[in-house]
Design a protein around this motif. Structure first.
Motif, PDB file in Angstrom:
ATOM      1  N   THR A 183       0.833  -1.200   0.000  1.00 61.37           N
ATOM      2  CA  THR A 183       0.000   0.000   0.000  1.00 61.37           C
ATOM      3  C   THR A 183       0.868   1.251   0.000  1.00 61.37           C
ATOM      4  O   THR A 183       0.692   2.157  -0.822  1.00 61.37           O
ATOM      5  CB  THR A 183      -0.929  -0.009   1.232  1.00 61.37           C
ATOM      6  OG1 THR A 183      -1.760  -1.178   1.176  1.00 61.37           O
ATOM      7  CG2 THR A 183      -1.808   1.228   1.276  1.00 61.37           C
ATOM      8  N   MET A 184       1.830   1.306   0.922  1.00 58.44           N
ATOM      9  CA  MET A 184       2.724   2.464   1.001  1.00 58.44           C
ATOM     10  C   MET A 184       3.579   2.588  -0.258  1.00 58.44           C
ATOM     11  O   MET A 184       3.823   3.690  -0.752  1.00 58.44           O
ATOM     12  CB  MET A 184       3.612   2.343   2.240  1.00 58.44           C
ATOM     13  CG  MET A 184       2.860   2.309   3.562  1.00 58.44           C
ATOM     14  SD  MET A 184       2.043   3.863   3.986  1.00 58.44           S
ATOM     15  CE  MET A 184       3.437   4.817   4.559  1.00 58.44           C
ATOM     16  N   ASP A 237      -1.111   6.224   1.717  1.00 57.61           N
ATOM     17  CA  ASP A 237      -0.826   6.160   3.146  1.00 57.61           C
ATOM     18  C   ASP A 237      -1.768   5.136   3.796  1.00 57.61           C
ATOM     19  O   ASP A 237      -2.994   5.331   3.811  1.00 57.61           O
ATOM     20  CB  ASP A 237      -1.006   7.527   3.785  1.00 57.61           C
ATOM     21  CG  ASP A 237      -0.500   7.581   5.226  1.00 57.61           C
ATOM     22  OD1 ASP A 237      -0.404   6.510   5.875  1.00 57.61           O
ATOM     23  OD2 ASP A 237      -0.205   8.689   5.706  1.00 57.61           O
ATOM     24  N   LYS A 238      -1.201   4.078   4.323  1.00 59.20           N
ATOM     25  CA  LYS A 238      -2.027   3.012   4.903  1.00 59.20           C
ATOM     26  C   LYS A 238      -2.825   3.492   6.114  1.00 59.20           C
ATOM     27  O   LYS A 238      -3.865   2.906   6.462  1.00 59.20           O
ATOM     28  CB  LYS A 238      -1.158   1.815   5.286  1.00 59.20           C
ATOM     29  CG  LYS A 238      -0.128   2.102   6.369  1.00 59.20           C
ATOM     30  CD  LYS A 238       0.752   0.887   6.626  1.00 59.20           C
ATOM     31  CE  LYS A 238       1.808   1.159   7.683  1.00 59.20           C
ATOM     32  NZ  LYS A 238       2.696  -0.006   7.894  1.00 59.20           N
ATOM     33  N   HIS A 239      -2.370   4.567   6.753  1.00 62.18           N
ATOM     34  CA  HIS A 239      -3.073   5.084   7.932  1.00 62.18           C
ATOM     35  C   HIS A 239      -4.318   5.884   7.557  1.00 62.18           C
ATOM     36  O   HIS A 239      -5.157   6.161   8.415  1.00 62.18           O
ATOM     37  CB  HIS A 239      -2.125   5.961   8.752  1.00 62.18           C
ATOM     38  CG  HIS A 239      -0.864   5.270   9.161  1.00 62.18           C
ATOM     39  ND1 HIS A 239      -0.842   4.241  10.074  1.00 62.18           N
ATOM     40  CD2 HIS A 239       0.423   5.442   8.750  1.00 62.18           C
ATOM     41  CE1 HIS A 239       0.406   3.808  10.229  1.00 62.18           C
ATOM     42  NE2 HIS A 239       1.193   4.517   9.436  1.00 62.18           N
ATOM     43  N   ASP A 240      -4.441   6.251   6.282  1.00 59.41           N
ATOM     44  CA  ASP A 240      -5.565   7.079   5.844  1.00 59.41           C
ATOM     45  C   ASP A 240      -6.660   6.301   5.128  1.00 59.41           C
ATOM     46  O   ASP A 240      -7.584   6.898   4.571  1.00 59.41           O
ATOM     47  CB  ASP A 240      -5.057   8.190   4.901  1.00 59.41           C
ATOM     48  CG  ASP A 240      -4.213   9.225   5.641  1.00 59.41           C
ATOM     49  OD1 ASP A 240      -4.328   9.308   6.881  1.00 59.41           O
ATOM     50  OD2 ASP A 240      -3.436   9.936   4.980  1.00 59.41           O
ATOM     51  N   ASN A 269      -3.593  -2.377   6.264  1.00 61.89           N
ATOM     52  CA  ASN A 269      -2.885  -1.748   7.380  1.00 61.89           C
ATOM     53  C   ASN A 269      -2.923  -2.702   8.571  1.00 61.89           C
ATOM     54  O   ASN A 269      -3.265  -3.879   8.413  1.00 61.89           O
ATOM     55  CB  ASN A 269      -3.498  -0.376   7.717  1.00 61.89           C
ATOM     56  CG  ASN A 269      -5.002  -0.454   7.951  1.00 61.89           C
ATOM     57  OD1 ASN A 269      -5.521  -1.469   8.423  1.00 61.89           O
ATOM     58  ND2 ASN A 269      -5.710   0.618   7.614  1.00 61.89           N
ATOM     59  N   GLY A 293       7.390   6.022  -2.145  1.00 60.69           N
ATOM     60  CA  GLY A 293       6.008   5.635  -2.420  1.00 60.69           C
ATOM     61  C   GLY A 293       5.737   5.441  -3.891  1.00 60.69           C
ATOM     62  O   GLY A 293       4.649   5.773  -4.379  1.00 60.69           O
TER      63      GLY A 293
END
Length: 276
Positions: free
Chosen positions: A46-47, A52-55, A87, A225
């Motif tokens: 993903t990254m 951004d995996k956190h989003d 994530n 990225g």
């Protein structure tokens, strides 16, 4: 109808995620419509796709628990493909999926409604032979196995091949081994050349003729990225994955890398730095 290809090897550090991201980007560069599925809780694919995996609002974890697949799709625009991202939430899947009926088929069921949209679906499996990898292999038509050309890589290969056979027998009789990729190949290393030849001797045409070399641009690209083809399209790592994509779609032309003394095809011989 998409060809669904799982990239799997229970051993970490063999170039599995690197191969997933860069094969997907190379297929997209060849005008194929591609979906990359990140099935690894680390979320590196993903990254590496510029997301951004956190989003993530929804991730592959939600898909495995019944969410509609098209709701979780992310356009990895710079990479050229669409993504079902992952994530740390996915870590919980190994714990709660065993309680769900038909747990081995959750990914297959999630992909079914959107499969016809793509030419290729690439699944980046985690470095373990657990329930997530099982879902990846049950959903797939075929599996590609990245192999680092070193001794310990060979030890785990038999276990993975046995797992593929068990899945064929129990869940997915159509699953085939698409091929083996020799990754992080260093032509100056005699062990690399030796293991490479052993793989060809044992698996024959199942070993892709393209070798993926050790390449600094290939190693740097994820920190920006980007797939390597977007980071430095002229480096030998980018050229290797484009050649590999060509083999996957059936145009088995002269390989870019081979097992001669330099590890490079004749037109590349004489390059001052074979590692780019």
């Amino acid at each position: 109808m998409a060809s669904i290809v799982a990239i799997a090897n229970q051993k970490g550090g063999v170039g599995k995620t690197t191969s997933s991201v860069n094969l997907a980007a190379s297929l997209a560069q060849m005008k194929r419509k591609v979906l990359l599925v990140d099935l690894d809780p680390q979320g590196n694919a993903t990254m590496g796709s510029g997301i951004d995996k956190h989003d993530l609002n929804l991730s592959i974890y939600d898909e495995l628990h019944g969410a509609e697949a098209d709701k979780a799709l992310v356009d990895a625009e710079a990479a050229g493909y669409e993504l079902l991202g992952a994530n740390a939430d996915l870590t919980g899947a190994e714990l709660d999926l065993p309680e769900i009926e038909h747990r081995e088929f959750r990914l297959r069921e999630a992909l079914m409604p959107i499969r016809a949209t793509y030419d290729y679906v690439i699944i980046d499996c985690p470095p373990a032979l657990g329930l997530l990898t099982l879902n990846g292999l049950v959903a797939a038509d075929s599996v590609i196995i990245p192999m680092q050309c070193e001794y310990y890589a060979l030890e785990g290969l038999s276990a993975l091949m046995e797992t593929v056979e068990r899945i064929r027998a129990s869940f997915n009789p159509n699953l085939t081994v698409e091929g083996l990729i020799r990754t992080m190949y260093d032509p100056r290393n005699s062990l690399s050349r030796e293991v490479s030849l052993q793989l060809v001797d044992h698996f024959g045409d199942r070993v892709y003729r393209t070798l993926v070399p050790r390449n600094i641009r290939l190693a740097e690209a994820p920190s920006y990225g980007k797939p390597v083809i977007d980071y430095d399209q002229h480096c030998i790592g980018a050229k290797a994955y484009l050649a590999l994509a060509g083999e996957l779609v059936g145009s088995r032309s002269q390989p870019l890398f081979n097992d001669d003394a330099t590890g490079l095809a004749p037109e590349e011989n004489g390059a001052s730095n074979p590692l780019g």
